[in-house]
Enzyme design. Sequence first.
Site, PDB file in Angstrom:
ATOM      1  N   SER A 194       0.840  -1.204   0.000  1.00 39.24           N
ATOM      2  CA  SER A 194       0.000   0.000   0.000  1.00 39.24           C
ATOM      3  C   SER A 194       0.873   1.252   0.000  1.00 39.24           C
ATOM      4  CB  SER A 194      -0.868  -0.047   1.270  1.00 39.24           C
ATOM      5  OG  SER A 194      -1.621   1.129   1.434  1.00 39.24           O
TER       6      SER A 194
ATOM      7  N   TYR B  15       2.816   6.627  18.135  1.00 41.12           N
ATOM      8  CA  TYR B  15       3.385   6.658  16.777  1.00 41.12           C
ATOM      9  C   TYR B  15       4.634   7.537  16.770  1.00 41.12           C
ATOM     10  CZ  TYR B  15       3.646   7.643  11.726  1.00 41.12           C
ATOM     11  OH  TYR B  15       4.062   7.785  10.426  1.00 41.12           O
TER      12      TYR B  15
ATOM     13  N   THR C  63      -1.690   8.955   1.048  1.00 38.55           N
ATOM     14  CA  THR C  63      -1.784   7.476   1.085  1.00 38.55           C
ATOM     15  C   THR C  63      -2.916   7.114   2.052  1.00 38.55           C
ATOM     16  OG1 THR C  63      -0.450   7.042   3.069  1.00 38.55           O
ATOM     17  CG2 THR C  63       0.774   7.387   0.998  1.00 38.55           C
TER      18      THR C  63
HETATM   19  N1  LIG Z   1       1.538   8.829   4.438  1.00 35.99           N
HETATM   20  C1  LIG Z   1       2.111   9.704   5.221  1.00 35.99           C
HETATM   21  O1  LIG Z   1       1.678  10.875   5.312  1.00 35.99           O
HETATM   22  C2  LIG Z   1       3.320   9.321   6.037  1.00 35.99           C
HETATM   23  C3  LIG Z   1       3.969  10.333   6.728  1.00 35.99           C
HETATM   24  C4  LIG Z   1       5.075  10.014   7.492  1.00 35.99           C
HETATM   25  C5  LIG Z   1       5.536   8.727   7.546  1.00 35.99           C
HETATM   26  N2  LIG Z   1       4.889   7.727   6.860  1.00 35.99           N
HETATM   27  C6  LIG Z   1       5.406   6.372   7.010  1.00 35.99           C
HETATM   28  O2  LIG Z   1       5.502   5.759   5.733  1.00 35.99           O
HETATM   29  C7  LIG Z   1       5.376   4.353   5.877  1.00 35.99           C
HETATM   30  C8  LIG Z   1       4.359   3.840   4.865  1.00 35.99           C
HETATM   31  O3  LIG Z   1       3.095   4.397   5.180  1.00 35.99           O
HETATM   32  P1  LIG Z   1       1.963   4.693   4.084  1.00 35.99           P
HETATM   33  O4  LIG Z   1       1.660   6.122   4.138  1.00 35.99           O
HETATM   34  O5  LIG Z   1       2.322   4.075   2.809  1.00 35.99           O
HETATM   35  O6  LIG Z   1       0.726   3.937   4.777  1.00 35.99           O
HETATM   36  P2  LIG Z   1      -0.163   2.684   4.332  1.00 35.99           P
HETATM   37  O7  LIG Z   1      -0.697   2.916   2.969  1.00 35.99           O
HETATM   38  O8  LIG Z   1      -1.121   2.456   5.456  1.00 35.99           O
HETATM   39  O9  LIG Z   1       0.877   1.494   4.253  1.00 35.99           O
HETATM   40  C9  LIG Z   1       1.400   0.874   5.400  1.00 35.99           C
HETATM   41  C10 LIG Z   1       2.093  -0.422   5.001  1.00 35.99           C
HETATM   42  O10 LIG Z   1       2.599  -1.038   6.193  1.00 35.99           O
HETATM   43  C11 LIG Z   1       2.209  -2.407   6.188  1.00 35.99           C
HETATM   44  N3  LIG Z   1       2.033  -2.903   7.551  1.00 35.99           N
HETATM   45  C12 LIG Z   1       1.220  -2.427   8.536  1.00 35.99           C
HETATM   46  N4  LIG Z   1       1.288  -3.218   9.619  1.00 35.99           N
HETATM   47  C13 LIG Z   1       2.163  -4.217   9.322  1.00 35.99           C
HETATM   48  C14 LIG Z   1       2.634  -5.363  10.012  1.00 35.99           C
HETATM   49  N5  LIG Z   1       2.230  -5.678  11.257  1.00 35.99           N
HETATM   50  N6  LIG Z   1       3.525  -6.168   9.395  1.00 35.99           N
HETATM   51  C15 LIG Z   1       3.944  -5.906   8.131  1.00 35.99           C
HETATM   52  N7  LIG Z   1       3.532  -4.858   7.424  1.00 35.99           N
HETATM   53  C16 LIG Z   1       2.649  -4.026   8.001  1.00 35.99           C
HETATM   54  C17 LIG Z   1       0.883  -2.443   5.414  1.00 35.99           C
HETATM   55  O11 LIG Z   1       0.682  -3.721   4.800  1.00 35.99           O
HETATM   56  P3  LIG Z   1      -0.297  -4.900   5.305  1.00 35.99           P
HETATM   57  O12 LIG Z   1      -1.529  -4.270   5.838  1.00 35.99           O
HETATM   58  O13 LIG Z   1      -0.482  -5.706   4.056  1.00 35.99           O
HETATM   59  O14 LIG Z   1       0.499  -5.644   6.338  1.00 35.99           O
HETATM   60  C18 LIG Z   1       1.144  -1.406   4.337  1.00 35.99           C
HETATM   61  O15 LIG Z   1       1.783  -2.005   3.238  1.00 35.99           O
HETATM   62  C19 LIG Z   1       4.991   4.107   7.343  1.00 35.99           C
HETATM   63  O16 LIG Z   1       6.130   3.701   8.071  1.00 35.99           O
HETATM   64  C20 LIG Z   1       4.512   5.450   7.812  1.00 35.99           C
HETATM   65  O17 LIG Z   1       4.680   5.630   9.193  1.00 35.99           O
HETATM   66  C21 LIG Z   1       3.783   8.005   6.109  1.00 35.99           C
END
Ligand SMILES: NC(=O)c1ccc[n+]([C@@H]2O[C@H](COP(=O)([O-])OP(=O)(O)OC[C@H]3O[C@@H](n4cnc5c(N)ncnc54)[C@H](OP(=O)(O)O)[C@@H]3O)[C@@H](O)[C@H]2O)c1
Length: 266
Positions: A19, A156, A191
Amino acid sequence: MAEANNFDGKVVWLTGASSGIGKELSIQLSQQNAKLILSSRNKKRLEELKGNLVNTDEHMVLPLDLADSASFSERYHEVIAKYGVVDILIQNGGISQRGTAAESSEEVVRQIMEVNFFGNVLLSKTVLPALRKSKGQIVVISSIAGKFGFFLRSSYSASKHALHGYYESLALEEESNGLSVTVVCPGKINTPISTNALSADGNKHGDMDHNQETGMDVSVCVEELLTAVVKKKREVLIGNKETKAVTLKRFLPALFWRVIRKQSPT
Ligand SMILES: NC(=O)c1ccc[n+]([C@@H]2O[C@H](COP(=O)([O-])OP(=O)(O)OC[C@H]3O[C@@H](n4cnc5c(N)ncnc54)[C@H](OP(=O)(O)O)[C@@H]3O)[C@@H](O)[C@H]2O)c1
């Protein structure tokens, strides 16, 4: 955009590939001829993604739950059996929070730390022998919440702050082994992260927050991210004007707190 061929033939293991940022990383890295190990819990989504990637047969779907560190060694040996090496480990999998510190249950606090911190660092420890051998790189996706606390994100934010301390130390220790570490701090990226975030009771928040919806386009975020990886930057902020808050906190902290308390948590 990162120059073509920087990732040509590189074996890249990505967590959170199903995702958001991880999915887009998989798409862009496959276009640059990387060989990808796609990990997250949702095997079906990973299979679908793999089917749509450039050079689909070069990639591997490897379901992995970051909360299950007992499985890491077996997964690692599967990767080594297929590819023999790991050049880059992208620690992207993670879960966010939408609940106050006062109301969030102990289970929520522990789950977020388990996935975002313990799972993350224990997987890096497991893959370290291969990364030393390849003189490789660990890319850690932190957040601007790893630089300052914010409403509804106490655990978080704590989990992301903890990653900075851990990986700054690891980077110093592993420099002489040829290993490099890049810590990425995204701001607001468009996202489904808020939809997947945990509420105070442990259920999914379930809403696409306004902040997320109006955030930076994920493809732009990933282009900047891959450029930072190629340059082996120690740390990089990626996002729109919200990333300026990090500089504001450092140089004008009183003004920072006046500004930040007026921001919407969602
Ligand atoms: N989007 C933002 O604004 C933002 C900002 C700052 C930092 N980030 C960081 O960027 C990273 C990706 O986030 P995103 O925005 O792409 O969010 P997302 O779309 O919710 O994706 C999160 C990913 O983490 C995986 N995940 C969650 N729990 C897990 C577990 N127990 N084991 C293995 N995989 C797990 C999910 O896959 P499954 O559900 O298939 O396991 C998914 O692929 C995260 O570390 C987040 O903290 C995002």
